[in-house]
Design a protein around this motif. Structure first.
Motif, short mmCIF file in Angstrom:
data_model
loop_
_atom_site.label_atom_id
_atom_site.label_comp_id
_atom_site.label_asym_id
_atom_site.label_seq_id
_atom_site.Cartn_x
_atom_site.Cartn_y
_atom_site.Cartn_z
N ASP A 216 73.75 6.09 -1.26
CA ASP A 216 72.42 6.48 -1.72
C ASP A 216 72.43 6.39 -3.40
OD1 ASP A 216 74.27 8.39 -2.36
OD2 ASP A 216 73.04 10.05 -1.61
N SER A 217 73.45 5.80 -3.80
CA SER A 217 73.60 5.27 -5.34
C SER A 217 74.44 4.31 -5.59
CB SER A 217 74.13 6.66 -6.13
OG SER A 217 75.60 6.77 -5.63
N LEU A 218 74.26 3.68 -6.76
CA LEU A 218 74.89 2.60 -7.10
C LEU A 218 76.61 2.99 -6.99
CD1 LEU A 218 75.48 -0.38 -8.35
CD2 LEU A 218 75.34 0.65 -10.59
N ASP A 219 76.97 3.89 -7.68
CA ASP A 219 78.50 4.53 -7.35
C ASP A 219 78.90 4.47 -5.97
OD1 ASP A 219 78.59 4.70 -10.15
OD2 ASP A 219 78.37 6.87 -10.10
N SER A 220 77.98 5.14 -4.88
CA SER A 220 78.29 5.24 -3.46
C SER A 220 78.55 3.87 -2.93
CB SER A 220 77.51 5.94 -2.99
OG SER A 220 76.31 5.69 -3.08
N GLU A 258 71.89 0.01 -11.55
CA GLU A 258 71.57 1.25 -10.99
C GLU A 258 70.04 1.24 -10.58
OE1 GLU A 258 72.91 5.85 -10.62
OE2 GLU A 258 73.08 4.79 -12.42
N ASN A 262 68.12 1.39 -6.97
CA ASN A 262 67.41 2.32 -6.63
C ASN A 262 66.03 2.03 -6.13
OD1 ASN A 262 69.43 4.50 -7.20
ND2 ASN A 262 68.67 4.94 -9.25
N ARG A 265 66.45 0.52 -2.58
CA ARG A 265 66.65 1.38 -1.60
C ARG A 265 65.47 2.21 -1.39
NH1 ARG A 265 70.01 1.13 2.28
NH2 ARG A 265 71.22 3.19 2.14
N SER A 266 64.41 2.16 -2.43
CA SER A 266 63.28 2.78 -2.02
C SER A 266 62.29 1.67 -1.25
CB SER A 266 62.48 3.37 -3.30
OG SER A 266 62.17 2.30 -4.02
#
Length: 477
Positions: A216-220, A258, A262, A265-266
């Motif tokens: 759910d994030s760039l880091d993940s 990022e 995001n 993903r939306s």
């Protein structure tokens, strides 16, 4: 001697005494190190036996599909669901006599001869007997997937696998007792599809489930990719691969990446500019992962894919409607390799061009980033796809010879979905020995059998074994 025997005799393509010596003594006995292909690992795990010649010879072979279309064969007899396997086989046999000077004419006859012992010219008259003889052989264990790999002395196979794949078939193969060692290759095509949110998001959800990480994030996302990369490594994978038109000539900060992530993903599709930024960011990150674990990165550049929208809609990708593209390659490729190299994060890299106009670009680019740590660290890869025929191979070998070190070349691969493609290694080896043998006869290379023989055996197997450093099956040469 039959017409077929005279056509494909033992010294096929070998026109000098030295070429014959080099091939029969130093090239032919070598095992095969198939470090890039598209063989389906589920079929290897199941030790599949094929019901008939069409299933193993024509299904999925878009080289043959293209030829049949060009010869005027109706699509129903190529990829149709209502046409029998025999009718498809017969349709191909009818057009083989029209393939003179196309490499398929050589390959098809070599495949029948090497796998089935069938010494007949392929045509409509001989088709019924070929069908009968080949299908009788296919019923035997020697032509199961395991039997084929063993009979061809295939020491290593590296398949092409998505990071979200379970790799369960690779685990099963490793436990099967198959002498050939089969490894996964990390290829994240859908990771680049930020211009198609439905594709990207469905894939990201699969990756999340496989890595047990909520993406759910760039880091993940990066964490999940690192975990899957580590899992590939744990079961022996040491190669990654990317099929791109070209590398983007763009920069992208983490903050920009990022924002793009995001938005996608939306459900918002990335623009062309943002797609270029994303691909650059991801390619840098994946290069860093490869360097961290000592992997080899493969870059397949220059294909213009899915040109025929009608057949793409009917058949999907890999339908035989791709071609060579005329994309600019040099500047962005240089920037990419340099971006990793300047931070000491450049892994071993194999560069493949599809446009022959880029032969000298890629051969000289490889020389820019050799660093003395690994012989031939940056490879100018073998003739790929439309270039894996006689002229294409000769052009690649000549460019590498003139601008780099042929002696460090890691040699041929199949890049195929077919278990009947291993004669392409024979084809390459004959072409290699013909070139080198002709140079010896012309006085361009010393007539020193030990050194020239070593050059040939190194290119055919030993260089790849040393470069990729994968545990290989033991096949006596």
């Amino acid at each position: 001697m039959s017409v077929a025997s005279a056509f494909l005799h033992d010294d096929f393509l070998l026109t000098t005494e030295w070429s014959r010596l080099l091939y029969h003594t130093y090239a032919k006995p070598q095992p095969i190190y198939d470090y890039h292909c598209h063989l389906p690992p589920d079929q290897i795990a199941a030790n599949r036996k094929f019901e008939n010649l069409t299933q193993i010879w024509l299904a999925g072979d878009h080289y043959k599909w293209r030829a049949m279309r060009a010869a005027g064969v109706n699509e129903d007899f190529i990829t149709g669901n209502t046409t029998s396997d025999y009718d498809k086989f017969l349709a191909y046999c009818r057009i083989v006599p029209q393939l003179l000077r196309n490499p398929l004419h050589h390959w098809s006859h070599l495949e029948l001869r090497r796998y089935f012992g069938i010494d007949l010219l392929i045509n409509e008259t001989n088709a019924p007997l070929i069908w009968e003889l080949a299908n009788a052989e296919l019923a035997k264990p020697a032509l199961s997937t395991h039997g084929i790999l063993t009979a061809n002395k295939v020491a290593v196979v590296c398949t092409t696998d998505d990071p979200a794949d379970s790799l369960e078939h690779h685990v099963a193969i490793a436990k099967s007792g198959l002498e050939t060692r089969v490894y996964p290759t990390f290829r994240a095509d859908k990771l680049m599809a930020v211009a198609a949110p439905a594709v990207f998001n469905a894939w990201a959800d699969q990756l999340a489930a496989r890595a047990d990480v909520k993406v759910d994030s760039l880091d993940s996302l990066l964490q999940a990719l690192d975990q899957r990369h580590a899992f590939f490594h744990s079961i022996g994978g040491r190669l990654s691969d990317h099929g791109l038109e070209n590398l983007p000539d763009a920069d992208c900060t983490r903050a920009e990446a990022e924002v793009i992530f995001n938005a996608v993903r939306s459900g918002a599709a990335a623009t062309t500019a943002d797609t270029a930024k994303w691909v650059w960011f991801i390619m840098i990150y994946l290069g860093q992962l490869d360097a961290k674990r000592g992997w080899t990165k493969q870059l397949h550049l220059g294909a213009l894919r899915n040109n025929n929208s009608r057949l793409l809609k009917r058949l999907g990708a890999d339908a035989g409607v791709d071609s060579i593209g005329d994309f600019s390659q040099a500047r962005a490729l240089s920037r990419y390799l340099d971006a990793l190299d300047r931070d000491n994060q450049l892994p071993k890299v194999v560069l493949y061009n599809l446009n022959p106009a880029d032969n000298y670009v890629f051969a000289t680019m490889a020389g820019n980033f050799q660093d003395g740590t690994t012989p031939g660290k940056i490879q100018f890869g073998s003739g790929w796809w439309f270039l894996d025929q006689k002229e294409g191979m000769e052009m690649q070998l000549n460019a590498l010879s003139q601008l780099g070190l042929l002696s460090k070349f890691v040699g041929m691969l199949t890049d195929s979905r077919s278990f009947l493609s291993y004669p392409r290694h024979e084809y390459f080896r004959r072409i290699l020995c013909a070139l080198i043998g002709a140079d010896v006869e012309a006085g361009l290379i010393p007539a020193d059998e030990a050194s020239v023989g070593k050059l040939v055996s190194d290119i055919c197997y030993d260089n790849a074994a040393a470069y990729f450093a994968l545990e290989a099956g033991s096949f006596n040469s």
